[in-house]
Design an enzyme around this catalytic site. Sequence first.
Site, PDB file in Angstrom:
ATOM      1  N   ASP A 388     -30.249   8.941  55.619  1.00 32.89           N
ATOM      2  CA  ASP A 388     -30.201  10.252  55.987  1.00 32.89           C
ATOM      3  C   ASP A 388     -31.645  10.672  56.469  1.00 32.89           C
ATOM      4  O   ASP A 388     -32.576   9.853  56.354  1.00 32.89           O
ATOM      5  CB  ASP A 388     -29.942  10.888  54.538  1.00 32.89           C
ATOM      6  CG  ASP A 388     -29.385  12.589  55.222  1.00 32.89           C
ATOM      7  OD1 ASP A 388     -28.961  12.621  56.400  1.00 32.89           O
ATOM      8  OD2 ASP A 388     -28.993  13.114  54.188  1.00 32.89           O
ATOM      9  N   GLU A 391     -33.782  12.421  61.847  1.00 37.12           N
ATOM     10  CA  GLU A 391     -34.287  13.442  62.865  1.00 37.12           C
ATOM     11  C   GLU A 391     -35.404  14.304  62.432  1.00 37.12           C
ATOM     12  O   GLU A 391     -35.682  15.186  63.174  1.00 37.12           O
ATOM     13  CB  GLU A 391     -32.881  14.359  63.278  1.00 37.12           C
ATOM     14  CG  GLU A 391     -32.422  15.057  62.273  1.00 37.12           C
ATOM     15  CD  GLU A 391     -31.614  14.373  61.188  1.00 37.12           C
ATOM     16  OE1 GLU A 391     -30.601  14.203  61.299  1.00 37.12           O
ATOM     17  OE2 GLU A 391     -31.975  13.981  59.965  1.00 37.12           O
ATOM     18  N   ASP A 455     -23.350  17.195  59.006  1.00 35.50           N
ATOM     19  CA  ASP A 455     -23.121  18.194  57.973  1.00 35.50           C
ATOM     20  C   ASP A 455     -22.270  19.288  58.478  1.00 35.50           C
ATOM     21  O   ASP A 455     -22.549  20.627  58.580  1.00 35.50           O
ATOM     22  CB  ASP A 455     -24.358  18.764  57.441  1.00 35.50           C
ATOM     23  CG  ASP A 455     -25.131  17.653  56.626  1.00 35.50           C
ATOM     24  OD1 ASP A 455     -24.684  16.644  56.256  1.00 35.50           O
ATOM     25  OD2 ASP A 455     -26.315  18.021  56.452  1.00 35.50           O
TER      26      ASP A 455
END
Length: 663
Positions: A388, A391, A455
Site C-alpha cells: 500500500d 503515492e 479505496d
Amino acid sequence: MKLEQTETGFTLSLNGRTILDHSDASPAIFVGYGQERMDMYRGNFDIEDYVIERRALSHTEIDGNRVSLSDASGQSPRLILTLVESAIKFEATDPKLNRLWVRIKADDDEHVWGGGEQMSYFDMRGRRFPLWTSEPGVGRDPTSEMTFKANVKDKAGGDYYTTNYPQPTYVSSALYALHVDTTAYSVFDFRQKSFHEIEVWAIPERIELFAAPTFVELVETLSSRFGRQPPLPDWVYNGAIIGLKDGANSFPRLDIMRQAGVEVSALWCEDWVGLRQTSFGSRLFWDWQANETRYPKLRDKIAELRESGIRFLGYVNPYLCIDGPLFEIADKAGYFATDGLGKTALVDFGEFDCGVVDFTNEAAVEWFAEEIIGKNMLDYGLSGWMADFGEYLPIDVHLSNGVDAKLMHNAWPTLWAEVNAKAVASRNKTGDALFFMRAGFTGVQKHCPLLWGGDQSVDFSRHDGLVTVMCGALSSGLLGNAYHHSDIGGYTSLFGNVRTPELLMRWAEMAAFTPVMRSHEGNRPRENVQLDQDPEVLSHFARMTRIYRHLAPYLKSLSVEAVERGLPVQRPLFLHHQDDRQTYTIQDSFLYGADVLVAPVWQAAQEDRTVYLPHGERWVHVWTCESFAGGAEIQIAAPLGKPAVFYRAGCTNETLFAALREI
C-alpha cells in the site's frame, strides 16, 4: 518517423500521420518557466502554477535529424530536438527553462485512452488530465455532498482526474501511442479538436512514439516497452481471497464461509500486524511483523491453512510508525528520508507519525526487502500482501540520491514495486507470491504482478463507486497492466455512507469475471454489512466463487496471453472490434479475454442492463442461451445472480461458457 522542413518550420510524421506541425504562424512547441505551489495533506494535493513565461519557439533550424528552436532568427537556440528511432529527445540550452508545452496534431473524431489508471473517464477526449500520483479522494465529484464533506473535514475530496496511478502515456484511435519519458508533474489536455496539448513541469528526456496496424499489436508493443507481469499463481484459481481483519476470530469466520460453499484460495488478514483506533476507523499498526497477541500462534495457523490448500496474505507499506520497534532500527541506520535540518522526516498519517523509508538508498532497499518482506513476511509463511501507500512520498523531504522529491514523487510507486519484487525474487517465489498495489507510474508493470483499484466508496456513485473499477481496469490494461481487481463491496465508508447487501452482491458479480476475486471488510467493518452476516449475500457470493473457479481454465489461458503477449485479462470492446467505432466510448462493460462480454449492473435497484454487442459476431446470453446479432444495443434482464454476460458463438470455450447456466 519522418522529419520534413517547411517554409517557416517543420513537420514530423509517424507512418504517414502528422504528429507535429510547427511553424511561426501556428507553433506546436512552447517553453517557459513557472513557480508551482504544491501543498500535500495526507496524500491529497492542492496544486497551482504561476507561469512566468510561456513563449513559442518560432525560429527553426534543421540539420539532419536535429532541430534547433529559438525565439527568433539570429538568437541562440533555447531547445534542441533530436530524432532517435521513434523518439524525440529534448535538450534545453537555457538552464532556467522548467516548462514545456507540445501540441500534437489531432483529428476531430479521434479518441484517446490511457493516462495510467483513470477511474472516471475511459475516453479522455474533451477533458484535461493532470498526471500526479495521489490519493484519489472521497467521492471524486466536487458537486456531491460526499466530496464536499470530505474536503471540509480533511481536504480529501478529489476530482475526476485524481488517481493513485497516473502515467504520461496515451493510446489514440488513430493507431498510435505516445509516452512522455518524465517523472515530473505533467498534464494531458485533450480539450481542443485540432490538437492535444502536453504540458510538463520540466524539460523531459524524450517523447516516445509507437504505431501498429491493430490495437492488439499496439498493446503488445506497449507492454513490451513497460514490462510484463508473471503468470497468476496457480493457487489463485482455487477461489476468492477472503479479506478479514478480526484477529483470531478470522479463522472460524473463514470456516463458516467455506461450509456455506464459498470457494477459497486465500485468507487475507491485513491486521496481522495489529490495529490502532483512529477517528477514521480501525487502522493498522504500521510495524511490519506478526502481532501474535492479536493472532496467537499465527505461524502454525498459516501452516494449517496451507495444508488445506489455502494461502495466507498480509499487508505492508513503505513507512514505519514512530511507536513501533522497527522505527528505531531504521532510524539508527539512516534509512529514512530527512527534513531540511537533516533529521528524520516525520509524516502525519492521521493521528500517528511515521518515517519514510528512503528507497533511493540502496542499503535501505536491501534492508527492507530482506529483513521486512523477506524474513518477516515470506519466511514467516505469507504468500502475498497488499503493498500500500506508494503515492505518499512527501514533496519536501530530502532523499539519498539528491534528486528533488517533486521529481521523485511520481517515480516512488515504481521504486516501491521494485522493492517488493526484489524480495519475492530473492526467495524464488516470482509467480507464486502475489502482492498487489494501488499506486503506480511508468515501469510499475515490470515489477507489480497485480493492481487493485484503490479505496472506492461503498456505493454505486458515478465517480467513486462500482463502475469506476471497470474504467480503471480498461485504462491501465492498455498500458501493459494485465491483471486488475478491486475490493468487493468497496472500502471507504464515511459520513453515514454504508454498503448495502445489493452493492456487495453486484460487486461480487463483476469480480467473478476479473483475474482475482478479493473481498474487503472496509474501513468501518462494524458499520457495514459483511459477507458472512447476511445469508442471501453469503449464498450469492458462494455461487460467484463457483463461477470464478469454473472459468479457471479460461483464465489460465488469458494469463498465458498476458505473459506471452502482454494482453490484459479485462479488455475494452474495441481491442478486438476496432472497425466498430460504437465500441470506442464504452466503459461500463468489458471483454473478459476475447470471447466473453461482461456488462455488470452498476446502479442501485436495477434489474436489467442496456448492452451494446459489437458487430461481426453472434453473442449468446449465458443464462438463457438466446443469441443476438452484434452491431446493436439490446436490453437484457439482469436480476441478482444473473449479470449480463455473453460469449461469442462458436468460440473455442463455448462448452465451458454454456455450462455456467448450470452453476
